[in-house]
Design a protein around this motif. Structure first.
Motif, short mmCIF file in Angstrom:
data_model
loop_
_atom_site.label_atom_id
_atom_site.label_comp_id
_atom_site.label_asym_id
_atom_site.label_seq_id
_atom_site.Cartn_x
_atom_site.Cartn_y
_atom_site.Cartn_z
N GLY A 156 40.64 -13.94 18.33
CA GLY A 156 41.49 -12.81 18.66
C GLY A 156 41.89 -12.82 20.12
O GLY A 156 41.18 -13.34 20.98
N ARG A 157 43.03 -12.22 20.40
CA ARG A 157 43.49 -12.07 21.78
C ARG A 157 42.60 -11.12 22.55
O ARG A 157 42.30 -11.33 23.73
CB ARG A 157 44.93 -11.55 21.76
N SER A 158 42.17 -10.04 21.88
CA SER A 158 41.31 -9.03 22.49
C SER A 158 40.16 -8.76 21.54
O SER A 158 40.25 -9.00 20.33
CB SER A 158 42.09 -7.74 22.77
N ALA A 159 39.07 -8.23 22.07
CA ALA A 159 37.86 -8.01 21.28
C ALA A 159 37.98 -6.72 20.48
O ALA A 159 37.37 -5.70 20.80
CB ALA A 159 36.64 -7.97 22.19
N LEU A 160 38.78 -6.76 19.42
CA LEU A 160 39.00 -5.59 18.57
C LEU A 160 38.22 -5.67 17.26
O LEU A 160 37.82 -4.65 16.71
CB LEU A 160 40.49 -5.45 18.25
N ASP A 161 38.02 -6.89 16.76
CA ASP A 161 37.53 -7.10 15.41
C ASP A 161 36.50 -8.23 15.46
O ASP A 161 36.79 -9.32 15.94
CB ASP A 161 38.71 -7.48 14.51
N ASP A 162 35.30 -7.97 14.93
CA ASP A 162 34.26 -8.99 14.92
C ASP A 162 34.68 -10.23 14.15
O ASP A 162 34.15 -11.33 14.39
CB ASP A 162 32.97 -8.42 14.33
N GLY B 196 48.48 16.78 20.68
CA GLY B 196 47.67 15.82 19.94
C GLY B 196 47.72 14.50 20.67
O GLY B 196 47.95 14.45 21.87
N TRP B 197 47.51 13.40 19.94
CA TRP B 197 47.59 12.07 20.55
C TRP B 197 47.68 11.04 19.43
O TRP B 197 47.43 11.33 18.27
CB TRP B 197 46.39 11.80 21.45
N PHE B 198 48.08 9.82 19.81
CA PHE B 198 48.20 8.75 18.83
C PHE B 198 46.94 7.88 18.84
O PHE B 198 46.10 7.99 19.74
CB PHE B 198 49.45 7.90 19.10
N ASP B 199 46.82 7.02 17.85
CA ASP B 199 45.60 6.23 17.67
C ASP B 199 45.87 4.74 17.85
O ASP B 199 46.96 4.24 17.55
CB ASP B 199 45.03 6.44 16.26
N HIS B 200 44.83 4.02 18.31
CA HIS B 200 44.85 2.57 18.38
C HIS B 200 43.88 1.99 17.35
O HIS B 200 42.83 2.59 17.08
CB HIS B 200 44.44 2.08 19.77
N PHE B 201 44.23 0.83 16.81
CA PHE B 201 43.30 0.15 15.91
C PHE B 201 41.99 -0.15 16.64
O PHE B 201 41.98 -0.58 17.80
CB PHE B 201 43.90 -1.15 15.39
N GLY B 202 40.89 0.09 15.95
CA GLY B 202 39.57 -0.13 16.52
C GLY B 202 39.07 1.02 17.37
O GLY B 202 37.94 0.96 17.88
N GLY B 203 39.86 2.07 17.52
CA GLY B 203 39.46 3.24 18.31
C GLY B 203 39.19 4.44 17.42
O GLY B 203 39.03 4.34 16.20
#
Length: 356
Positions: free
Chosen positions: A191-197, A6-13
């Motif tokens: 935000g530090r990175s473009a994860l959330d509008d 399987g695999w793990f998840d990242h927020f926004g992915g």
């Protein structure tokens, strides 16, 4: 070696899954070749509290943070809450075929809590909570580590002279989400990175009066747990107005590894402002449950003082696992630490997980 089934998840992915028949076919090939196998993961888990980490990738010289969700279910053959999945059955059949041994049947599943909804009854603004925290002064912003905050939120307070009809405010070294407040009013989020509008990458363009009280709330995401960017600091390195560095800070921090002591006498936050929100929910007999936060944006959820993990409306994870040992017969306290722009009013107890 690790057999990644399987695999793990990242927020926004995306929520990652791997079909059971595909993973079982690979397992069968390894066993037929006489290889030993280390299932990763055999049993999914949970990064409760603040302990979900993050990866980091480089994009044109910029380090992009990829915070991991609280669930580490991993689409494993045994799910986060201990439920055997179809993948478990497929693996079991392959192992029986290659060993000739039939293992015992899995034990019966533990009970799950029935669905319910609890409305928030008490709230207090984050600003009020931070007003009661010790203040540390310094000429330049101090990191979370220097302020003794592992994970949570820090308010950086200073003053800015104006007027400026259009000023560019930069949060240098922001790690990881920043809320810019001028004279008590939220003016922007960064935000530090473009994860959330809701938290676009800065700088912010602001109109400033002659004298301005500037607060920047910084909340942290998962710490990088692999690669050459290990050891990144949380907080702020500097605040700039155009090319001018701002100096003279009063800093108040709140570590959310555990639920802080709160005074629920208020005042409550306005809609879309950070704050803490509490409700009580009654259950007859403890069991496993899953908690959803419709209308909330970003923060942490506490059950009877225990930090269940981070929620974030960008997904993919939509419920937090609340295992039976954390519940009590009778009344149970739920506290939402909303650090974003959420305006939820209820918490939902569900009997099934939603990981995206």
């Amino acid at each position: 070696m690790e057999f990644w089934n399987g695999w793990f998840d990242h927020f926004g992915g995306d929520h990652h899954t791997r079909p059971g028949d595909d993973a079982a076919a690979e397992l069968a090939g390894m066993l037929a070749a006489g290889r030993s196998v280390n299932f990763y993961m055999a049993h999914g888990g949970t990064s409760f509290g603040v302990w979900a980490g993050a990866n980091a990738v480089e994009d044109g010289g910029t380090v992009v943070l990829q915070p991991t969700v609280s669930s580490y279910d991993y689409d494993a053959p045994i799910a986060e809450d201990g439920t055997p999945t179809a993948k478990f059955g497929a693996f079991r059949d392959v192992i029986i075929a290659h060993t000739g041994n039939t293992p015992p049947e899995p034990p019966p599943l533990p009970p799950r809590l029935p669905a319910a909804t609890a409305a928030v009854t008490e709230s207090v603004s984050l600003a009020t909570v931070l007003d009661r925290r010790p203040v540390i002064t310094s000429a330049t912003p101090r990191s979370f580590e220097e302020l003794g905050v592992h994970q949570g939120v820090v308010r950086y307070r200073t003053r800015v002279a104006g007027p400026y009809p259009e000023a560019s405010l930069s949060l240098d070294g922001l790690a990881d989400l920043g809320t810019v407040i001028i004279d008590g009013r939220i003016r922007s989020r960064v935000g530090r990175s473009a994860l959330d509008d809701q938290f676009p990458v800065g700088p912010s363009t602001l109109e400033l009066a002659e004298e301005n009280a500037l607060d920047v709330l910084v909340s942290s995401l998962g710490r990088i747990n692999f690669g050459r960017h290990l050891g990144d600091s949380k907080g702020l390195a500097a605040i700039r107005l155009d090319f001018q560095h701002l100096h003279g800070y009063q800093q108040a921090g709140l570590d959310l590894t555990e639920l802080p002591e709160l005074d629920w006498s208020g005042p409550a936050p306005a809609a879309g402002e950070p704050g803490f929100h509490r409700t009580m929910i009654d259950i007859a007999t403890p069991g496993d449950g899953f908690l959803a936060l419709p209308g909330w944006h970003h923060g942490y959820l506490f059950l009877n003082g225990f930090n269940l993990g981070r929620y974030w409306s960008i997904g993919p994870q939509r419920t937090l696992y609340a295992p039976a040992p954390l519940w009590r017969p009778g009344s149970n306290e739920l506290v939402v630490a909303e650090l974003g722009a959420g305006s939820g009013s209820v918490i939902e107890l569900r009997s099934e997980p939603d990981l995206g």
